[in-house]
Design an enzyme around this catalytic site. Structure first.
Site, PDB file in Angstrom:
ATOM      1  N   TYR A 120      41.845  38.227  28.061  1.00 37.84           N
ATOM      2  CA  TYR A 120      41.744  37.500  26.791  1.00 37.84           C
ATOM      3  C   TYR A 120      42.770  36.377  26.672  1.00 37.84           C
ATOM      4  O   TYR A 120      43.150  35.977  25.589  1.00 37.84           O
ATOM      5  CB  TYR A 120      41.868  38.477  25.608  1.00 37.84           C
ATOM      6  CG  TYR A 120      40.616  39.297  25.349  1.00 37.84           C
ATOM      7  CD1 TYR A 120      39.571  39.327  26.273  1.00 37.84           C
ATOM      8  CD2 TYR A 120      40.458  40.032  24.185  1.00 37.84           C
ATOM      9  CE1 TYR A 120      38.431  40.078  26.043  1.00 37.84           C
ATOM     10  CE2 TYR A 120      39.315  40.787  23.947  1.00 37.84           C
ATOM     11  CZ  TYR A 120      38.310  40.807  24.884  1.00 37.84           C
ATOM     12  OH  TYR A 120      37.182  41.547  24.646  1.00 37.84           O
ATOM     13  N   LYS A 167      41.527  50.077  36.028  1.00 34.88           N
ATOM     14  CA  LYS A 167      40.513  49.922  37.079  1.00 34.88           C
ATOM     15  C   LYS A 167      41.255  49.393  38.315  1.00 34.88           C
ATOM     16  O   LYS A 167      40.901  48.372  38.906  1.00 34.88           O
ATOM     17  CB  LYS A 167      39.420  48.956  36.577  1.00 34.88           C
ATOM     18  CG  LYS A 167      38.213  48.822  37.446  1.00 34.88           C
ATOM     19  CD  LYS A 167      37.173  49.911  37.276  1.00 34.88           C
ATOM     20  CE  LYS A 167      36.074  49.721  38.298  1.00 34.88           C
ATOM     21  NZ  LYS A 167      35.136  50.821  38.412  1.00 34.88           N
ATOM     22  N   ASP A 199      35.553  52.814  33.627  1.00 33.15           N
ATOM     23  CA  ASP A 199      34.090  52.971  33.550  1.00 33.15           C
ATOM     24  C   ASP A 199      33.705  54.444  33.418  1.00 33.15           C
ATOM     25  O   ASP A 199      32.918  54.822  32.556  1.00 33.15           O
ATOM     26  CB  ASP A 199      33.396  52.294  34.744  1.00 33.15           C
ATOM     27  CG  ASP A 199      34.028  52.622  36.087  1.00 33.15           C
ATOM     28  OD1 ASP A 199      35.099  53.267  36.124  1.00 33.15           O
ATOM     29  OD2 ASP A 199      33.447  52.237  37.117  1.00 33.15           O
ATOM     30  N   ASP A 223      39.148  46.981  23.776  1.00 33.57           N
ATOM     31  CA  ASP A 223      38.173  46.394  22.863  1.00 33.57           C
ATOM     32  C   ASP A 223      36.843  47.145  22.978  1.00 33.57           C
ATOM     33  O   ASP A 223      36.246  47.577  21.986  1.00 33.57           O
ATOM     34  CB  ASP A 223      38.001  44.905  23.216  1.00 33.57           C
ATOM     35  CG  ASP A 223      37.332  44.119  22.106  1.00 33.57           C
ATOM     36  OD1 ASP A 223      37.128  44.673  21.017  1.00 33.57           O
ATOM     37  OD2 ASP A 223      37.017  42.940  22.345  1.00 33.57           O
ATOM     38  N   ASP A 227      35.036  50.280  20.382  1.00 36.02           N
ATOM     39  CA  ASP A 227      33.707  50.137  19.773  1.00 36.02           C
ATOM     40  C   ASP A 227      32.807  51.297  20.186  1.00 36.02           C
ATOM     41  O   ASP A 227      32.013  51.808  19.388  1.00 36.02           O
ATOM     42  CB  ASP A 227      33.039  48.813  20.197  1.00 36.02           C
ATOM     43  CG  ASP A 227      33.414  47.644  19.289  1.00 36.02           C
ATOM     44  OD1 ASP A 227      34.541  47.647  18.754  1.00 36.02           O
ATOM     45  OD2 ASP A 227      32.583  46.728  19.117  1.00 36.02           O
TER      46      ASP A 227
HETATM   47 MG    MG Z   1      35.710  43.936  19.393  1.00 31.89          MG
END
Ligand code: MG
Ligand code: NAI
Length: 326
Positions: A120, A167, A199, A223, A227
């Site tokens: 990001y 990872k 994962d 992130d 969710d």
């Molecule tokens: Mg988000």
């Protein structure tokens, strides 16, 4: 002592849930001074800038910020805001509540997401037409800061399980450094922990959420996994978050501007009100923070609820009920 709070509702349901959280804070006997600023798609349309200078200054000068949501300009708004308040940790609790139809009612997980780097950073380029790149930045300093925060958070909040998500088998340099640094922090604290490939972790979180307490994550993984956990507990309308820095902080729901329901007055204000409860904790108002959480829990259990939770109440009905339960 007065605490100055920058209030930035933003777009869509941000305009509906942010006033709800402010109303709840105003119902407490604490001296808050709320100053409102604009950000997001609408202000970009009007001024060409999604995060005007006045709003940047407002957030920089305030003792904390309450942010609703932005729409398409989210990255131009929330990433700079997180950086203006100097936040290195994004704290995202995902808890199932009694009375809410959750896929996994046993879920009680707090994601501690690295908030400054990873993928990001915005360092992207188009080398030539049809070929683009992104630079993933991972530093030892930021990895150490987030791991220390995560292990301390677990200890202070009585979580037994700490998992380091990574990872490193593929991203050997970047996640290798993240993992190695986080494991060193655990060793310094003599803390127990597990590591998990992100994962596979996504699957395990769905199958066995009760195996997890605090999950320390690189930016993108945090992130996505938070969710995913929202899906386990009844939806995005329930997940609050805190962006914490050394001397400032920003509180926001995990959800976005929800254009599909914006303007209807039916957004679930719980995520935003629970974010305000995290703001109370941040200032040391632990008792008030607990009162707000308990009030939200009472309303989630007994109603009224918004349509995302199967009810037919409005944002205002739910907010009024939470204030009643305070
Ligand atoms: Mg988000
Ligand atoms: P979203 O979180 O806005 O909505 C996803 C789904 O969850 C929608 O069906 C929505 O109705 C529902 N939902 C979310 N919050 C809810 C609430 N409080 N009550 C009831 N239902 C709720 O994510 P989406 O649809 O991916 O993005 C919409 C816009 O929001 C995009 O423009 C995106 O860029 C922006 N966004 C902004 C964020 C921020 O400002 N921090 C974060 C995520 C998305």
């Amino acid at each position: 002592m007065t605490h100055e709070i920058a209030v930035i509702p933003g777009d869509g349901i941000g305009q509906e849930v942010t006033p709800a959280a402010v109303e709840v804070l105003e119902a407490l006997d604490i001296d808050f001074d709320f100053v409102e600023g604009d950000a997001g798609d609408a202000v970009k349309e009007a001024t060409g800038d999604a995060l005007p200078e006045e709003t940047r200054e407002l957030a920089a000068d305030a003792d904390a910020t309450l942010f609703g949501a932005a729409g398409e300009t989210a990255a131009d708004v929330i990433l700079p805001l997180r950086s203006i308040v100097g936040s290195f940790a994004n704290v995202r609790p995902a808890r199932a509540y009694p009375g809410v139809d959750a896929v996994k009612p046993e879920t009680d997980i707090v994601f501690i997401r690295e908030n400054t780097e990873g993928v990001y950073t915005g360092i992207e380029s188009e080398i030539t037409e049809g070929v683009t790149t992104l630079t993933r930045v991972v530093t030892e300093d930021a990895s150490r800061e987030i791991a220390e925060y995560g292990f301390d958070y677990a200890r202070q909040n009585d979580f037994e399980d700490v998992t380091i998500a990574h990872k490193a088998n593929v991203m050997r340099q970047t996640d290798g450094l993240f993992l190695e640094t986080a494991e060193a922090v655990a060793a310094e604290r003599d803390a127990e922990y597990d590591t998990a490939l992100m994962d596979a972790l996504a699957m395990h979180l769905i199958m066995n959420p009760d195996d997890y307490g605090v999950v320390i994550c690189p930016n993108l993984a945090g992130d996505m996994l938070s969710d995913l956990a929202a899906g386990l507990v009844g939806g995005l309308g329930l997940l609050p978050s805190a962006n914490v820095g050394p001397d400032n902080a920003l509180f926001e729901p995990v959800h976005g501007s929800a254009p599909d329901i914006a303007g209807e007055g039916v957004a679930n204000p719980s995520a935003m009100i629970l974010s305000a409860a995290m703001l109370l904790d941040h200032f040391g108002y632990d008792e008030e923070g607990d009162r707000v959480r308990t009030a939200v829990e009472d309303v989630l259990e007994n109603g009224p609820t918004t349509p995302d939770l199967g009810g037919d109440a409005s944002t205002e009905d739910v907010t009024a009920a939470v204030i009643d339960h305070l």
